[in-house]
Design an enzyme around this catalytic site. Sequence first.
Site, short mmCIF file in Angstrom:
data_model
loop_
_atom_site.label_atom_id
_atom_site.label_comp_id
_atom_site.label_asym_id
_atom_site.label_seq_id
_atom_site.Cartn_x
_atom_site.Cartn_y
_atom_site.Cartn_z
N LYS A 22 0.84 -1.21 0.00
CA LYS A 22 0.00 0.00 0.00
C LYS A 22 0.87 1.25 0.00
CE LYS A 22 -1.79 1.65 4.03
NZ LYS A 22 -1.40 3.05 4.22
N ASN A 23 1.85 1.28 0.91
CA ASN A 23 2.62 2.51 1.07
C ASN A 23 3.59 2.77 -0.08
OD1 ASN A 23 1.27 3.00 3.39
ND2 ASN A 23 2.99 2.62 4.80
N CYS A 116 -4.83 12.59 13.44
CA CYS A 116 -5.57 11.34 13.27
C CYS A 116 -5.43 10.57 14.57
CB CYS A 116 -5.04 10.55 12.08
SG CYS A 116 -3.47 9.80 12.34
N ARG A 121 0.44 14.37 13.67
CA ARG A 121 0.92 14.17 12.29
C ARG A 121 0.90 15.45 11.45
NH1 ARG A 121 -1.10 8.36 10.14
NH2 ARG A 121 0.78 8.57 8.88
N ASP A 304 4.53 0.46 12.17
CA ASP A 304 3.35 -0.20 11.59
C ASP A 304 3.25 -1.68 11.99
OD1 ASP A 304 2.52 2.12 10.43
OD2 ASP A 304 3.09 1.59 8.38
N ARG A 396 -8.70 -0.38 4.62
CA ARG A 396 -7.82 0.63 4.03
C ARG A 396 -6.47 0.00 3.68
NH1 ARG A 396 -6.28 4.49 7.93
NH2 ARG A 396 -4.80 4.81 6.28
C1 UD1 Z 1 4.25 6.86 6.66
C2 UD1 Z 1 3.41 5.64 6.39
C3 UD1 Z 1 2.82 5.10 7.70
C4 UD1 Z 1 3.93 4.88 8.73
C5 UD1 Z 1 4.80 6.11 8.87
C6 UD1 Z 1 6.02 5.86 9.76
C7 UD1 Z 1 2.59 6.05 4.15
C8 UD1 Z 1 1.43 6.38 3.27
N1 UD1 Z 1 2.35 6.01 5.47
O1 UD1 Z 1 3.39 7.87 7.19
O2 UD1 Z 1 2.15 3.88 7.41
O3 UD1 Z 1 3.35 4.57 9.98
O4 UD1 Z 1 5.29 6.55 7.59
O5 UD1 Z 1 6.76 4.79 9.28
O6 UD1 Z 1 3.67 5.78 3.68
N2 UD1 Z 1 6.33 14.56 11.12
C9 UD1 Z 1 6.41 15.89 11.45
N3 UD1 Z 1 6.29 16.82 10.44
C10 UD1 Z 1 6.08 16.47 9.14
C11 UD1 Z 1 6.00 15.10 8.82
C12 UD1 Z 1 6.14 14.17 9.83
O7 UD1 Z 1 6.60 16.24 12.61
O8 UD1 Z 1 5.96 17.36 8.29
C13 UD1 Z 1 6.46 13.53 12.18
C14 UD1 Z 1 5.20 12.69 12.36
O9 UD1 Z 1 4.24 13.32 13.19
C15 UD1 Z 1 5.77 11.42 12.97
C16 UD1 Z 1 7.13 11.29 12.28
O10 UD1 Z 1 7.43 12.59 11.76
O11 UD1 Z 1 5.95 11.58 14.34
C17 UD1 Z 1 7.19 10.29 11.14
O12 UD1 Z 1 6.07 10.50 10.30
P1 UD1 Z 1 6.11 10.24 8.75
O13 UD1 Z 1 7.29 9.42 8.37
O14 UD1 Z 1 5.92 11.54 8.03
O15 UD1 Z 1 4.77 9.38 8.53
P2 UD1 Z 1 3.88 9.39 7.24
O16 UD1 Z 1 4.71 9.68 6.05
O17 UD1 Z 1 2.65 10.20 7.49
#
Ligand code: UD1
Length: 417
Positions: A22-23, A116, A121, A304, A396
């Site tokens: 999915k990711n 969420c 996030r 995950d 999902r």
């Molecule tokens: C992706 C995955 C999700 C997985 C996560 C961590 C997808 C579609 N989803 O989510 O399944 O659980 O990686 O492996 O690929 N953060 C910030 N600012 C930002 C972006 C992130 O503070 O602008 C923080 C987040 O709150 C979190 C951490 O960084 O604490 C990691 O998040 P991130 O790697 O961005 O997760 P996703 O990309 O949303």
Amino acid sequence: MDKIVVEGGASLKGEVKISGSKNAALPILVSSLLADGWNTYSNVPGLRDIKSIKQLLSYLGAKVETDGSTVRIDGSGLCKSEAPYDLVRKMRASILVLGPLVARLKKARVSLPGGCAIGARPINLHLKGLARLGASVELKHGYVEVSAERLKGNEIYFDIPTVTGTENLMMAAVLADGVTVLRNAACEPEIVALADVLNKMGADIHGAGASIITIKGVQSMHPVSVSIIPDRIEAGTFMVSAALTRGDITILDCQPAHMGTLIHKLRLTGTAIKIDGKNIHVIGSDEIESIDIKTLPYPGFPTDMQAQFMVLMLIAKGLSIISETVFENRFIHVSELRRMGADITISGNSAMIKGVPMLLGAPVIATDLRASASLILAGLVARGKTEVHRVYHLDRGYEAIEKKFARLGASIERVRE
Ligand code: UD1
């Protein structure tokens, strides 16, 4: 909404084929916006999140055709630059269109995803990165508005490695003027999969999979035909199910190299694991040893897989400490697992688990994707009947999980409520 009903106790045996990731599929389908012409993607999983991203791409003007697990997308009709609230709130990963929209249409207006169940996030790092590429970024009425006549390559440092942030910036930078260097980039296999696809489309990206990624901007990209990599989280969920039910499962068509940490940790619990090319043979042990885990960005233990691994520790011998360092509120499955007899104490971002001889089936509610999977796993090993309600989140991210478990001998069915 459907519920999943599980009668616990069966030792799972047999073979299970893993679906596409999915990711990995989400950003790769979005990358179709970067070129004109038909792209062909095979091994795309049939999931609700994939349906959502296809809806969004169609809304933006792309042509989308689906035939089983093959999806064809032509981005040449791209005409809208707005991802509306109704589409983004269904799925946070919709934010991935931000980079390609600015690169192709010089502007994007995307609804802010909001928090969420598992944490706040934010997307501040996506936005800071786009600003470093010369874009103007404004927040107005719950939307982020980004525009740039022409993106210009630059150095970008991520304060935290972010998976979709790294993907968004890679897709923004491929058509920018000059060189972009992403520092402290996320290293997940899904980043490498996206970079491979972008390079096949004509991009010039080096270093994906390590924390420094260099992207030399190119003038244009062309469509491609690619296959989506196997889902390491789905594969991991089935590995845990074998350990948990003292089963004997061969996981087919996965990528063991993407699961090194999980394989290592499962072996420490006493689970026997044999790797044979793209297949993994997992045999559960009668005595499950308690071990500690700490979630971290790749190649650390994946957040995950935290909820699913916790279920294994619920019936292990002794004490286990699970620390969640990626998301601030990812223990929402704990209260439901306690209702099944789990002994878990939460302190800050750590959960202390005392193994119990058995779990008891109960009605439970799923509140996020991986939490849903953990409740089904708990149901598989619990005595009696477990009803997992509100399986919206499960759909999902897991393709026909109940059918796959049933084929392995589980007593499990989906019931329309
Ligand atoms: C992706 C995955 C999700 C997985 C996560 C961590 C997808 C579609 N989803 O989510 O399944 O659980 O990686 O492996 O690929 N953060 C910030 N600012 C930002 C972006 C992130 O503070 O602008 C923080 C987040 O709150 C979190 C951490 O960084 O604490 C990691 O998040 P991130 O790697 O961005 O997760 P996703 O990309 O949303």
